[in-house]
Enzyme design. Sequence first.
Site: not given
Ligand code: GAR
Length: 208
Positions: A14-15, A67, A94-95, A111, A113
Amino acid sequence: MATLKLGVLGSGSGSNMQSIVDAIEKGELDAEVKLVLADVPDAKILDRAKRHGIPCRYLDCAPWKTKLEGPAEDECIRLLKEAGCDTVILAGFMRIVKPALLAAFPMRVLNIHPALLPAFPGVHSWTQALDYGCKVAGVTVHFVDAGTDSGPIIVQKCVPVMEDDTPETLHARIQVQEHIAFPEALRHLAAGRLRVEGRRVVISGPQG
Ligand code: GAR
């Protein structure tokens, strides 16, 4: 009342949500986080939400592993609407989200990425960039469409790939830019500065 009423979906630390909450609390983003939903019961994103007094809960998405669909999707839409959300943020969710959610929030699902799309969609994109031998990597914030990591791009930021990078050091460098990029994209959205023309997102006014 804040311009953007955000619903946040996450699976992990959740950063990115934290960076959005920090921007709101500093008065740098005209938004309010109305609800945080996590598909992992002990995800740290839920602890962060609680620390800021943001309503949050675990959303049981089983048995769909990759999903958000079926009854869990219906429940997700119901909870987001009930909380008064008008914009949905995928912050490390991650879905893959499906058409029903996108139809409930048309062009209001964003989103983040960890790659310079269209390179390296999917998971562990920073490892993909490293293994490919890229000299730059980065982050993309985009509107979500029916594809995977394929919607119109709002903001991208680059980082260098260093000779001695590991997946962890590269991801950490990308995350620094993520925490700038997501609030920036939301500031544009809140200010009504985004216009989607086919694949292109045109940003009017200040770019930062
Ligand atoms: C982040 O790096 C985000 O870009 C990635 O997951 C991480 C979540 O970090 N998202 C994906 O890979 C989506 N396909 P966080 O929980 O610290 O925000």
